[in-house]
Each structure stands twice: as C-alpha cells, then as structure tokens.
Scaffold this motif. Structure first.
Motif, PDB file in Angstrom:
ATOM      1  N   CYS A  44      62.744  57.688 118.246  1.00 54.42           N
ATOM      2  CA  CYS A  44      61.738  57.568 119.313  1.00 54.42           C
ATOM      3  C   CYS A  44      62.249  56.563 120.353  1.00 54.42           C
ATOM      4  CB  CYS A  44      60.410  57.120 118.719  1.00 54.42           C
ATOM      5  SG  CYS A  44      59.059  57.009 119.895  1.00 54.42           S
ATOM      6  N   ARG A  45      62.903  57.057 121.382  1.00 53.73           N
ATOM      7  CA  ARG A  45      63.513  56.172 122.387  1.00 53.73           C
ATOM      8  C   ARG A  45      62.487  55.383 123.186  1.00 53.73           C
ATOM      9  NH1 ARG A  45      66.794  60.392 121.442  1.00 53.73           N
ATOM     10  NH2 ARG A  45      69.067  60.038 121.435  1.00 53.73           N
ATOM     11  N   ASP A  46      61.248  55.862 123.225  1.00 49.30           N
ATOM     12  CA  ASP A  46      60.216  55.180 124.009  1.00 49.30           C
ATOM     13  C   ASP A  46      59.742  53.884 123.374  1.00 49.30           C
ATOM     14  OD1 ASP A  46      59.363  57.203 126.286  1.00 49.30           O
ATOM     15  OD2 ASP A  46      59.709  58.375 124.488  1.00 49.30           O
ATOM     16  N   ILE A  47      60.152  53.606 122.133  1.00 53.42           N
ATOM     17  CA  ILE A  47      59.698  52.360 121.514  1.00 53.42           C
ATOM     18  C   ILE A  47      60.862  51.386 121.299  1.00 53.42           C
ATOM     19  CG2 ILE A  47      57.849  53.617 120.358  1.00 53.42           C
ATOM     20  CD1 ILE A  47      59.363  53.070 117.717  1.00 53.42           C
ATOM     21  N   LEU A  48      61.996  51.627 121.941  1.00 52.99           N
ATOM     22  CA  LEU A  48      63.106  50.685 121.852  1.00 52.99           C
ATOM     23  C   LEU A  48      62.668  49.306 122.332  1.00 52.99           C
ATOM     24  CD1 LEU A  48      66.016  52.938 123.162  1.00 52.99           C
ATOM     25  CD2 LEU A  48      65.735  52.086 120.823  1.00 52.99           C
ATOM     26  N   ILE A  53      50.275  54.921 123.308  1.00 55.31           N
ATOM     27  CA  ILE A  53      51.551  54.232 123.123  1.00 55.31           C
ATOM     28  C   ILE A  53      51.660  53.051 124.087  1.00 55.31           C
ATOM     29  CG2 ILE A  53      54.052  54.454 123.351  1.00 55.31           C
ATOM     30  CD1 ILE A  53      52.943  55.650 120.809  1.00 55.31           C
ATOM     31  N   ARG A  54      51.181  53.216 125.299  1.00 55.93           N
ATOM     32  CA  ARG A  54      51.199  52.106 126.257  1.00 55.93           C
ATOM     33  C   ARG A  54      50.345  50.944 125.749  1.00 55.93           C
ATOM     34  NH1 ARG A  54      52.160  51.653 131.957  1.00 55.93           N
ATOM     35  NH2 ARG A  54      50.955  49.932 132.862  1.00 55.93           N
ATOM     36  N   ALA A  55      49.182  51.242 125.171  1.00 60.78           N
ATOM     37  CA  ALA A  55      48.320  50.200 124.610  1.00 60.78           C
ATOM     38  C   ALA A  55      49.001  49.516 123.432  1.00 60.78           C
ATOM     39  CB  ALA A  55      46.989  50.802 124.189  1.00 60.78           C
ATOM     40  N   TRP A  56      49.725  50.298 122.624  1.00 57.60           N
ATOM     41  CA  TRP A  56      50.438  49.732 121.476  1.00 57.60           C
ATOM     42  C   TRP A  56      51.594  48.841 121.952  1.00 57.60           C
ATOM     43  CZ3 TRP A  56      55.507  51.155 119.622  1.00 57.60           C
ATOM     44  CH2 TRP A  56      55.819  50.610 118.360  1.00 57.60           C
ATOM     45  N   ARG A  57      52.335  49.314 122.950  1.00 63.35           N
ATOM     46  CA  ARG A  57      53.429  48.508 123.487  1.00 63.35           C
ATOM     47  C   ARG A  57      52.919  47.194 124.064  1.00 63.35           C
ATOM     48  NH1 ARG A  57      58.358  51.258 125.079  1.00 63.35           N
ATOM     49  NH2 ARG A  57      58.497  49.716 126.753  1.00 63.35           N
ATOM     50  N   ALA A  58      51.706  47.215 124.635  1.00 61.46           N
ATOM     51  CA  ALA A  58      51.128  46.004 125.217  1.00 61.46           C
ATOM     52  C   ALA A  58      50.592  45.049 124.154  1.00 61.46           C
ATOM     53  CB  ALA A  58      50.015  46.380 126.192  1.00 61.46           C
ATOM     54  N   ARG A 108      63.458  46.834 107.568  1.00 62.58           N
ATOM     55  CA  ARG A 108      64.443  46.088 108.367  1.00 62.58           C
ATOM     56  C   ARG A 108      65.385  47.046 109.095  1.00 62.58           C
ATOM     57  NH1 ARG A 108      66.829  41.012 105.049  1.00 62.58           N
ATOM     58  NH2 ARG A 108      67.974  40.888 107.020  1.00 62.58           N
ATOM     59  N   PHE A 109      65.697  48.161 108.456  1.00 65.10           N
ATOM     60  CA  PHE A 109      66.547  49.168 109.086  1.00 65.10           C
ATOM     61  C   PHE A 109      65.885  49.722 110.349  1.00 65.10           C
ATOM     62  CE2 PHE A 109      67.243  53.830 109.354  1.00 65.10           C
ATOM     63  CZ  PHE A 109      68.561  53.821 109.784  1.00 65.10           C
ATOM     64  N   ILE A 110      64.602  50.057 110.266  1.00 65.80           N
ATOM     65  CA  ILE A 110      63.895  50.599 111.432  1.00 65.80           C
ATOM     66  C   ILE A 110      63.889  49.577 112.567  1.00 65.80           C
ATOM     67  CG2 ILE A 110      61.677  51.455 112.292  1.00 65.80           C
ATOM     68  CD1 ILE A 110      61.131  52.474 109.448  1.00 65.80           C
ATOM     69  N   HIS A 111      63.584  48.328 112.238  1.00 67.20           N
ATOM     70  CA  HIS A 111      63.572  47.284 113.265  1.00 67.20           C
ATOM     71  C   HIS A 111      64.941  47.162 113.923  1.00 67.20           C
ATOM     72  CE1 HIS A 111      63.780  43.209 114.939  1.00 67.20           C
ATOM     73  NE2 HIS A 111      62.477  43.326 115.131  1.00 67.20           N
ATOM     74  N   ASP A 112      65.980  47.216 113.119  1.00 68.56           N
ATOM     75  CA  ASP A 112      67.332  47.089 113.648  1.00 68.56           C
ATOM     76  C   ASP A 112      67.683  48.263 114.557  1.00 68.56           C
ATOM     77  OD1 ASP A 112      69.906  46.184 114.066  1.00 68.56           O
ATOM     78  OD2 ASP A 112      70.665  46.854 112.122  1.00 68.56           O
ATOM     79  N   VAL A 113      67.340  49.477 114.154  1.00 75.16           N
ATOM     80  CA  VAL A 113      67.649  50.662 114.955  1.00 75.16           C
ATOM     81  C   VAL A 113      66.990  50.585 116.326  1.00 75.16           C
ATOM     82  CG1 VAL A 113      67.216  53.150 115.155  1.00 75.16           C
ATOM     83  CG2 VAL A 113      68.145  52.220 113.036  1.00 75.16           C
ATOM     84  N   TYR A 114      65.783  50.045 116.387  1.00 75.46           N
ATOM     85  CA  TYR A 114      65.071  49.974 117.657  1.00 75.46           C
ATOM     86  C   TYR A 114      65.303  48.659 118.412  1.00 75.46           C
ATOM     87  CZ  TYR A 114      62.688  54.262 116.386  1.00 75.46           C
ATOM     88  OH  TYR A 114      62.411  55.573 116.051  1.00 75.46           O
ATOM     89  N   HIS A 115      66.183  47.824 117.878  1.00 78.91           N
ATOM     90  CA  HIS A 115      66.506  46.568 118.560  1.00 78.91           C
ATOM     91  C   HIS A 115      68.026  46.384 118.657  1.00 78.91           C
ATOM     92  CE1 HIS A 115      62.246  45.926 117.617  1.00 78.91           C
ATOM     93  NE2 HIS A 115      62.235  44.982 118.541  1.00 78.91           N
ATOM     94  N   GLU A 116      68.617  45.551 117.832  1.00 76.81           N
ATOM     95  CA  GLU A 116      70.030  45.199 117.984  1.00 76.81           C
ATOM     96  C   GLU A 116      70.991  46.301 117.562  1.00 76.81           C
ATOM     97  OE1 GLU A 116      67.837  43.431 116.267  1.00 76.81           O
ATOM     98  OE2 GLU A 116      67.483  41.672 117.553  1.00 76.81           O
TER      99      GLU A 116
END
Length: 491
Positions: free
Chosen positions: A144-148, A315-320, A115-123
């Motif tokens: 990893c700013r590219d996965i915000l 990473i682009r495939a993962w983001r998609a 939950r901490f990781i999700h929070d850091v990359y979201h809210e």
C-alpha cells in the motif's frame, strides 16, 4: 453400539485406516489406545454410548440453529448457501506442555512481522540488506504505497491475527499461514465453547480448561487504548461490508459482545479529517474502527474508486492521527504467501532469535528452478494464490485431475508471482462423532493473537477446523469443513 465404540479404541477399525498411515493421530497412540490426557474423555464416550452422544449432537445442532450461528458455504453447484455452523461435540485437547511453545512461537512471530511491516513502510532496511528480495514486495498486490512513512496510532500494525497451525506426521506443530488482514473465526471459537459447556458440562468435570470466552472483553480493552482522544471516552465501531458478507455473523457477534456499534460504510462520514458516525442525535466522532473489509474497499479516494462499502476520506483521517484502524492498512504485505517463506529469516533479522515454530517448506514460482520442479511434480503439491484465502484458487495435487493441473500450469507460467507451492503434508487426525459413528478426520488449528504494543496475548485455544469429508485435507468452512472446541489444559 457401545461395543462398536469400544472396538474403535481396541482395533483401530475407524477412519484411522484411511489415507496414508503416516498421519499423526492426536487421540490415539500407535497401539490405538487413547493418549493419556484423553483417557477421561474416552471413558465418558464409552459410558455415553451411541444414544447419549446422538442426543448431545442433536442438542448442539438445535442450539446453534436457534441462536443463528451460521456461515456461508461456497461450491460450484450451490454458491453462497448459508447453513448452520457444523460443530463436532468431541473436543480437541492440547496439554499445557504442548501449548507453551505454541504461545511463545506465536508471540515471536507476530512481534517480528509487525516490525517487518513498519520497516517496509519506512526505512526498508530488510530490503536494502537483501534479506527479503525487494522485487517480491514491489510486485506484490498488497503493498500500500499510500501509507508510506505513516505511523499508525500506538505504533502497531497487526492488532489482531489468526495463525493457521498444522501438525505433521511426527506430531510437530508447523505454521501453515499467517492471517493478518481481517482474520475471521474467533466468534465460532467462542460459540463452540459456549455450546460445549451448555450441552456437555460433565465433560468439564475431569479437566481444567483455560477460558476463551473473555476474548471480546480483552479485544475491547485493546481497541480503547488506541483511541487518539484517550481510552476513557473512546468511541469504537465495527465496520462491516454488510449482511451479505460471509462473515457477517461474526461482525454482529463481536459488536454485540463488546457493546459497540456495528456500522456499514454508509453509516460513517468524514469531516475535517475526522470520522463520524451518523446517529439520530447527529454526528458522533469515532476514535477506533475495527474494520472487517479489505484495503481495496476501505476508501474509494485511495483504493478502488468503485467501492460502495468503504468511507471516502477515512485514510486521510487515519494519516492525520484522528482515528485508529484495526488492523492497520497495508498489513496484507506480511501475510502474502510469497513473503511467508521468508518469515524465519525475518524473525532472525529483527529479533536475533531462531524461530520457535517451523514453517512448511515453500516453493517460489518466481524462481525458475522451483517453478520447474513444481510443474514436474504437481500431483504431489498444493498450489496457492498468494493473496487468496478460504481455500479459493487452490490446487490440491493428489486429488486433482489432469485438466486441473494443466490449467494451473498455464496460470503459473502466465503470472508466477501470483502463486506459491508447498508439499502435501498429511494433517493430523482426531476422532469425530459423525452420523452415529466415531470417524477420524484431518484438522488444523487457528489460534488468535492480540497485539497491544508492549503486550502480546495469545488466547488459550483457537478454532479447530475439521475436514468433514472422508480423506479430505481441505478444512476451510467455506469449502464444507466443520469445527471442534479446542481445550488448552491448565497445568
């Protein structure tokens, strides 16, 4: 020699006398008699004697050699030497009563860290509320700013983890480190059990030992469930850096046991935000990638542009949402050793619970008071680089030289965010059969945890790592440590 073995239990003349007397001994009570759950094992050791144990130890070594169970040993004198996996034939026993809080504590810890990781990359609520200092995250090399704002398939970041546990002088279990990026060692846990069952089946006659051999099957089930195209037709691959990687044995072992392809970066290609495996019949779409290389090398279009190990466009495939990556990119921010000190607060923040497993006290080198105290007491501290593993870039204060302490003082002053410090804790000890003698050695435990979203499973066992050098507290295999089979006993 049998009389000598008996004397070990009666007089405590083994290596229990080494080092500080405060170290907890897992096999012996304070009166040097075996603990209750070790009595049947001790009786068997006495019956086997020197000759029986020597034959079993040789048989284990030959079996590991013939099956190619190896690892890479790193040293200043002979870097990168491959050798047979060092295995001690005497198992470590964990009772059901001891295991229950370990299991509950690990589930709690992984749930909160995910939950901490999700929070850091979201809210980033935990940063806004000041529970974790924002500068600690933003200045960390693992953010990893590219996965915000990216939601990984299944909503899980930490699918596989290996959490290092130690026992302090009172026998209490403490969390030493969280390994959440590409945790290794599970193949050796399984091989230890297979070898133990083969050469010492009589050891199992007096105990009900919970199994660990089912791990590859359980892992494959969870990997398939992550497939964007559904579990039934999921194509899973293990992505390895290649044969020269120190953990290559494990990569090939897991791929073989799961019945999936072992691939290097050059075996995969991205087309239209999808990942494909090159085969003799053409390209085959891949749904889930269990990657065993770090973020830095995963995609040269996002991370290190000079990486030849990863897959351009992955990473682009993962983001998609067209491929699942296990573990998800960016998980390193949660096993940054500077963040480790805040895990108890992270558990309270997200779960509203008190930590079940305590952590080792940790000093932040970014805090001037902590830093001054540590630099004045280096001979009593363990200094660790926050993003290193395997015992690399670490200072063990009590055994360090003045020159080494001066070197680390300069490193800490030059880059405080790169280091943390912890007090030296005398790891618990256990008897080992070494060169025809029963000797006590320090050890730790790395249990493995599978996180499937709704369900978190802790494999009942783990990799017990042993400091084979007399008096040493360094258990890492890459630094010359060994291992034991870990038995979690059923009720």
């Amino acid at each position: 020699m049998l009389r000598q073995f008996q004397a070990v239990g009666a007089s405590g003349s083994d290596a229990r006398a080494e080092g500080p007397a405060t170290a907890y001994h897992e096999f012996y009570r304070d009166d040097f008699q075996p603990r209750e759950h070790y009595v049947p094992l001790w009786e068997h050791i006495q019956r086997a004697g020197q000759r029986g144990l020597a034959l079993k130890a040789r048989e284990a070594h030959l079996a590991l050699h013939n099956e190619g169970v190896t690892f890479t040993l790193y040293s200043d004198q002979e870097p990168g030497i491959e050798r047979v996996w060092p295995f001690d034939i005497l198992p470590r026993l964990v009772t059901a009563g001891e295991w229950a809080p370990i299991e509950a504590g690990l589930k709690q810890r992984i749930r909160a860290l995910d939950r901490f990781i999700h929070d850091v990359y979201h809210e980033q609520c935990i940063l806004k509320d000041g529970v974790v200092p924002p500068e600690l995250i933003y200045r960390g090399r693992d953010l990893c700013r590219d996965i915000l704002d990216v939601d990984p398939p299944g909503g899980v970041y930490i699918h596989i983890s290996g959490v290092d546990l130690i026992r302090d002088e009172s026998g209490r279990y403490l969390v030493l480190e969280d390994n959440l990026r590409t945790p290794s060692g599970v193949s050796y846990m399984i091989e230890n059990r297979l070898i133990e069952r083969r050469i010492l089946p009589e050891f199992f006659q007096r105990y009900r030992v919970r199994p660990v051999e089912h791990y590859p099957e359980r892992l494959l089930q969870r990997l398939r469930r992550l497939s964007p195209r559904g579990a039934e037709d999921a194509v899973v691959v293990v992505l390895t850096p290649g044969i020269f990687n120190s953990a290559y044995f494990e990569h090939s072992f897991l791929a073989r046991e799961m019945g999936v392809e072992l691939a290097e970066g050059r075996d995969l290609v991205c087309r239209n935000d999808r990942v494909y495996l090159k085969t003799t019949l053409g390209l085959r779409q891949v749904d889930v990638i269990y990657r065993r290389l770090d973020d830095d090398y995963l995609d040269p279009l996002v991370f290190r542009p000079d990486s030849l190990l990863g897959v351009p466009g992955i990473i682009r495939a993962w983001r998609a949402g067209h491929v699942a990556l296990v573990n998800a990119p960016g998980t390193g921010i949660a096993d940054d050793k500077a963040v480790y000190a805040y895990v108890p607060d992270i558990i309270r923040y997200y779960l509203g619970e008190e930590p079940i497993l305590p952590s080792v006290p940790t000093y932040q080198m970014t805090d001037p008071q902590d830093r001054d105290y540590v630099l004045d007491n280096l001979e009593r501290m363990v200094i660790k680089a926050v993003s290193e593993s395997g015992g690399h870039e670490m200072l063990m204060g009590p055994t360090s030289t003045a020159g080494q302490r001066d070197d680390f003082t300069r490193r800490i002053q030059a880059d405080p965010r790169r280091y943390i410090a912890q007090p030296v804790i005398q790891l618990s000890r256990h008897i080992c059969y070494l060169d025809g003698e029963l000797e006590s050695r320090h050890l730790d435990l790395r249990p493995f945890v599978l996180h499937g979203g709704d369900e978190i499973e802790v494999i009942p066992g783990g990799l017990t790592r042993v400091a084979l050098t007399k008096g040493s507290l360094v258990v890492n295999s890459s630094q010359g440590g060994g291992s034991k089979d870990t038995w979690v006993l059923a009720d």
